[in-house]
Enzyme design. Structure first.
Site, mmCIF file in Angstrom:
data_model
loop_
_atom_site.group_PDB
_atom_site.id
_atom_site.type_symbol
_atom_site.label_atom_id
_atom_site.label_comp_id
_atom_site.label_asym_id
_atom_site.label_seq_id
_atom_site.Cartn_x
_atom_site.Cartn_y
_atom_site.Cartn_z
ATOM 1 N N SER A 290 15.164 21.862 -15.363
ATOM 2 C CA SER A 290 13.992 22.717 -15.483
ATOM 3 C C SER A 290 14.376 24.014 -16.183
ATOM 4 C CB SER A 290 13.425 23.028 -14.097
ATOM 5 O OG SER A 290 12.498 24.100 -14.152
ATOM 6 N N HIS B 158 0.821 -1.217 0.000
ATOM 7 C CA HIS B 158 0.000 0.000 0.000
ATOM 8 C C HIS B 158 0.854 1.266 0.000
ATOM 9 C CE1 HIS B 158 -3.427 -2.618 1.014
ATOM 10 N NE2 HIS B 158 -2.613 -3.171 1.910
ATOM 11 N N LYS C 229 16.479 21.681 -10.157
ATOM 12 C CA LYS C 229 15.752 20.470 -10.522
ATOM 13 C C LYS C 229 16.631 19.465 -11.259
ATOM 14 C CE LYS C 229 12.041 19.569 -10.115
ATOM 15 N NZ LYS C 229 10.926 19.936 -11.011
ATOM 16 N N GLU D 262 9.872 8.664 -16.350
ATOM 17 C CA GLU D 262 8.515 9.179 -16.540
ATOM 18 C C GLU D 262 7.995 8.874 -17.944
ATOM 19 O OE1 GLU D 262 8.538 12.960 -13.445
ATOM 20 O OE2 GLU D 262 9.019 13.305 -15.540
#
Length: 473
Positions: free
Chosen positions: A290, A169, A296, A303
């Site tokens: 970024s 979970h 970043k 992704e």
């Protein structure tokens, strides 16, 4: 309008079936029905199948040997042009098959070239080309999965003493070895390889010789062609042969499952690379920045692997939707089978390749993982401790649950609870309860498939043996 019986248009751009029609096809129809932009990648397979077909026609006395020799010589030249990238496609011709035949006619003349299509329809020609292409694609897909498995085994071996929190979970559950966690993906991808191998067996069936749908009225030798094209079986029903796309659907289904597994791995890379987890550091070469936030370091590779999964799912649904309402045998709808197949293959293999490289370049943080394995993750071990003392597990579970609630109220983890405090919850607790730690927890899971170090070492040996056998095959 031309009169009935007037000569039909011939030459470049003329349709092979133009004899039936008095008017040329509307340019909009030509553009709409053309599949050349998609099926051109099967050009090499089309030539290979045609050479085998021509050789068989000559051997069976269906066409003259002299014409067959010219055809094979011309097709060999076409094959060289395809390999070197000099084969030019004529957009006026509707598909790759007609382009190959038109080029052959240029090389050896229309009369000899015109004999090639004897005892063959584009229906059985297309499905044979597609099966030839897919057999190679399946082998390449399995090789890409194998490379990712090898990367996982390499990383697991290098980190076989690293402990991390296991999750259910997405909540910390019990300590496990990082190698054990990574080998779970090895098992997933091994099942994927099995699915693709199964798909290969059903793809390895030759439909050539089925004609348009009913077979052909010539004494062909299908076994000879199958042997030359390295097919292990012949289609048993000519109608099914030209209308079957189950093998494409199987590839897409296996690809969708493989991408699902890859997406799960990618998701963990995304999570683990966050500041909140901090279990891995992304390599600069596999990260992006970024445009506005200088600090970043984004996990775009992972992704995109996660995002591209939707494309492969879409490819499967696209084909199933195309096929679901088609009557037998061939229908032009089936021209739409190749675009989703090619895209799924490209997406899956490129994703496997980049994720393999990413995995071997990740920098793991063992201390951060070890700290994440502490806290309340030993609760089950403490309940098992009481069970070994004779307490029913359900009662032990309840007692340790209250113990955890107490520790949370105190702002301490279980390693900071004293023996005196333990004994407030049960007199069965003795001094040895304080010896329970992350490593005793991991070592205690000493069952086949468990996370105990010796079991994980055995699993690594098994995985390396699987990889070695495949590489030696």
């Amino acid at each position: 309008m031309p009169e009935r019986g007037a000569p039909r248009r011939t030459g470049a751009g003329a349709k092979l079936w133009a004899g039936r029609f008095l008017e040329p096809t509307n340019p909009l129809v030509d553009a709409y029905t053309s599949s050349l932009d998609v099926d051109r990648r099967m050009a090499a397979e089309d030539v290979r199948g045609s050479i085998a077909h021509a050789r068989m026609l000559a051997k069976q006395g269906i066409i003259p040997n002299e014409d067959a020799e010219k055809i094979i010589e011309g097709l060999t030249q076409v094959a060289r042009e395809i390999e070197t990238g000099t084969f030019e496609m004529d957009e006026r011709l509707e598909d790759v098959h007609m382009n190959v035949e038109a080029r052959l006619a240029q090389l050896i003349g229309p009369e000899a070239a015109g004999r090639l299509h004897t005892a063959r329809s584009r229906n059985d020609q297309v499905v044979t080309d597609l099966r030839l292409w897919l057999k190679t694609a399946i082998a390449e897909t399995i090789a890409a999965l194998h490379d990712l498995e090898r990367a996982l085994v390499e990383v697991a071996t290098e980190n076989r003493r690293v402990v991390m929190p296991g999750y259910t979970h997405l909540q910390r559950a019990q300590p496990v070895l990082l190698a054990h966690h990574l080998l779970a993906y090895f098992e997933m991808f091994e099942r994927d390889i099995g699915r693709f191998a199964d798909c290969y067996a059903r793809t390895d069936v030759m439909g050539l010789g089925s004609g348009a749908l009913a077979g052909v009225p010539y004494p062909i030798d299908r076994e000879m062609v199958a042997q030359e094209l390295e097919f292990s079986a012949l289609s048993a029903n000519s109608i099914d042969a030209v209308s079957d796309r189950d093998f494409v659907a199987e590839y897409l289904a296996a690809a969708a499952i493989a991408m699902m597994h890859l997406s799960r791995l990618a998701e963990e890379v995304v999570l683990w690379s966050t500041t909140e987890f901090g279990y891995v550091e992304l390599p600069d070469a596999f990260s992006t920045g970024s445009s506005i936030m200088p600090q970043k370091k984004n996990p775009d590779v992972a992704e995109l692997a996660r995002g591209k999964t939707g494309r492969v799912y879409g490819a499967l649904v696209s084909l199933l939707t195309t096929m679901k309402g088609l009557p037998l045998a061939y229908n032009r709808d089936m021209q739409e089978d190749k675009a989703p197949l090619f895209e799924a293959y490209d997406t899956l293999t490129s994703s496997l390749e980049v994720m393999s490289e990413l995995m071997v370049n990740l920098r793991f943080r063992p201390l951060r993982m070890r700290r994440g394995s502490e806290g309340y993750l030993l609760a089950t071990d403490i309940a098992d401790y009481l069970t070994r003392k004779g307490m029913p597990f359900r009662e032990a579970h309840n007692i340790v649950g209250r113990l955890v609630a107490y520790a949370e109220d105190e702002g301490r983890d279980l390693s900071r609870i004293s023996l005196e405090e333990y004994r407030r919850f049960s007199p069965l607790f003795e001094a040895d309860v304080l010896e329970i730690d992350v490593w005793t927890s991991v070592r205690s899971r000493d069952v086949i498939g468990g996370t105990a170090p010796r079991r994980v070492s055995a699993a690594l040996r098994r995985a390396r043996a699987i990889l070695r056998r495949r590489e030696e095959a």
